[in-house]
Design a protein around this motif. Structure first.
Motif, PDB file in Angstrom:
ATOM      1  N   GLN A  31       0.831  -1.203   0.000  1.00  0.00           N
ATOM      2  CA  GLN A  31       0.000   0.000   0.000  1.00  0.00           C
ATOM      3  C   GLN A  31       0.870   1.260   0.000  1.00  0.00           C
ATOM      4  O   GLN A  31       0.495   2.265  -0.581  1.00  0.00           O
ATOM      5  CB  GLN A  31      -0.985  -0.012   1.159  1.00  0.00           C
ATOM      6  N   GLU A  74      -2.478   6.223   3.835  1.00  0.00           N
ATOM      7  CA  GLU A  74      -2.668   4.782   4.029  1.00  0.00           C
ATOM      8  C   GLU A  74      -3.768   4.510   5.048  1.00  0.00           C
ATOM      9  O   GLU A  74      -4.576   3.589   4.862  1.00  0.00           O
ATOM     10  CB  GLU A  74      -1.357   4.129   4.478  1.00  0.00           C
ATOM     11  N   ASP A 102      -7.090   5.040   3.422  1.00  0.00           N
ATOM     12  CA  ASP A 102      -7.397   3.908   2.548  1.00  0.00           C
ATOM     13  C   ASP A 102      -7.834   2.681   3.346  1.00  0.00           C
ATOM     14  O   ASP A 102      -8.782   1.985   2.955  1.00  0.00           O
ATOM     15  CB  ASP A 102      -6.194   3.564   1.661  1.00  0.00           C
ATOM     16  N   ARG A 103      -7.159   2.391   4.466  1.00  0.00           N
ATOM     17  CA  ARG A 103      -7.554   1.253   5.315  1.00  0.00           C
ATOM     18  C   ARG A 103      -8.964   1.450   5.850  1.00  0.00           C
ATOM     19  O   ARG A 103      -9.786   0.543   5.841  1.00  0.00           O
ATOM     20  CB  ARG A 103      -6.569   1.075   6.482  1.00  0.00           C
ATOM     21  N   ALA A 122     -11.314   3.235   4.556  1.00  0.00           N
ATOM     22  CA  ALA A 122     -12.278   3.106   3.448  1.00  0.00           C
ATOM     23  C   ALA A 122     -12.537   1.632   3.153  1.00  0.00           C
ATOM     24  O   ALA A 122     -13.687   1.255   2.893  1.00  0.00           O
ATOM     25  CB  ALA A 122     -11.750   3.821   2.211  1.00  0.00           C
ATOM     26  N   ARG A 123     -11.480   0.810   3.166  1.00  0.00           N
ATOM     27  CA  ARG A 123     -11.681  -0.619   2.909  1.00  0.00           C
ATOM     28  C   ARG A 123     -12.518  -1.261   4.016  1.00  0.00           C
ATOM     29  O   ARG A 123     -13.359  -2.106   3.757  1.00  0.00           O
ATOM     30  CB  ARG A 123     -10.331  -1.336   2.794  1.00  0.00           C
ATOM     31  N   GLN A 124     -12.276  -0.863   5.268  1.00  0.00           N
ATOM     32  CA  GLN A 124     -12.999  -1.434   6.396  1.00  0.00           C
ATOM     33  C   GLN A 124     -14.481  -1.058   6.384  1.00  0.00           C
ATOM     34  O   GLN A 124     -15.319  -1.820   6.819  1.00  0.00           O
ATOM     35  CB  GLN A 124     -12.367  -1.012   7.719  1.00  0.00           C
ATOM     36  N   GLY A 168     -16.080  -0.286   3.593  1.00  0.00           N
ATOM     37  CA  GLY A 168     -16.633  -0.582   2.279  1.00  0.00           C
ATOM     38  C   GLY A 168     -16.753   0.628   1.374  1.00  0.00           C
ATOM     39  O   GLY A 168     -17.497   0.616   0.400  1.00  0.00           O
ATOM     40  N   ARG A 169     -16.012   1.690   1.673  1.00  0.00           N
ATOM     41  CA  ARG A 169     -16.060   2.918   0.873  1.00  0.00           C
ATOM     42  C   ARG A 169     -14.837   3.069  -0.013  1.00  0.00           C
ATOM     43  O   ARG A 169     -14.500   4.174  -0.421  1.00  0.00           O
ATOM     44  CB  ARG A 169     -16.181   4.142   1.774  1.00  0.00           C
ATOM     45  N   ALA A 170     -14.159   1.964  -0.277  1.00  0.00           N
ATOM     46  CA  ALA A 170     -12.922   2.024  -1.081  1.00  0.00           C
ATOM     47  C   ALA A 170     -13.246   2.153  -2.552  1.00  0.00           C
ATOM     48  O   ALA A 170     -14.256   1.795  -3.036  1.00  0.00           O
ATOM     49  CB  ALA A 170     -12.087   0.768  -0.855  1.00  0.00           C
TER      50      ALA A 170
END
Length: 123
Positions: free
Chosen positions: A11, A111, A114-115, A117-119, A121-123
């Motif tokens: 990442q 970073e 981004d983490r 957002a992934r957690q 579900g907004r990535a």
């Protein structure tokens, strides 16, 4: 003595590639830029009126320490401390080291975004 480099997460490479692309965009738009540093005692008067770099660096460092103790530390506080620390430097080598810290902190913050957002579900 043999030292090994700290492994950089993929990442981080992704974010640094984005930073590299932005640098290319800046160069395409503005050309090579070679401005004076304007830090330390050379901070322009108009900016010096807004802040005293040494005082701002001290205040930002104190805020980070206080918030860390309280468990309320934010990225805004961390990056502010690094940024104002850089503004207070007049030695080119120390300024460079501070700017590396500013860049690394900004990458770390990206970073974290981004983490998050992934957690969520907004990535």
């Amino acid at each position: 003595m043999t030292t090994t480099a700290h492994p950089v997460a993929s990442q981080t490479f992704t974010v640094l590639a984005e930073v590299s692309a932005e640098r290319a965009h800046q160069d395409a738009k503005w050309g090579q830029q070679n401005h004076p540093d304007g830090t330390g005692p050379d901070v322009p008067l108009s900016i010096r009126r807004m802040l005293d770099a040494a005082d701002a660096a001290f205040d930002a460092r104190h805020q980070v320490e206080s918030s860390a103790k309280a468990g309320t530390l934010t990225w805004l506080e961390i990056l502010s401390e690094e940024f104002f620390g850089a503004l207070a430097e007049d030695d080119p080598a120390a300024l460079r080291a501070e700017l590396v810290q500013v860049a690394a902190t900004a990458v770390c913050w990206i970073e974290a975004i981004d983490r998050r957002a992934r957690q969520t579900g907004r990535a």
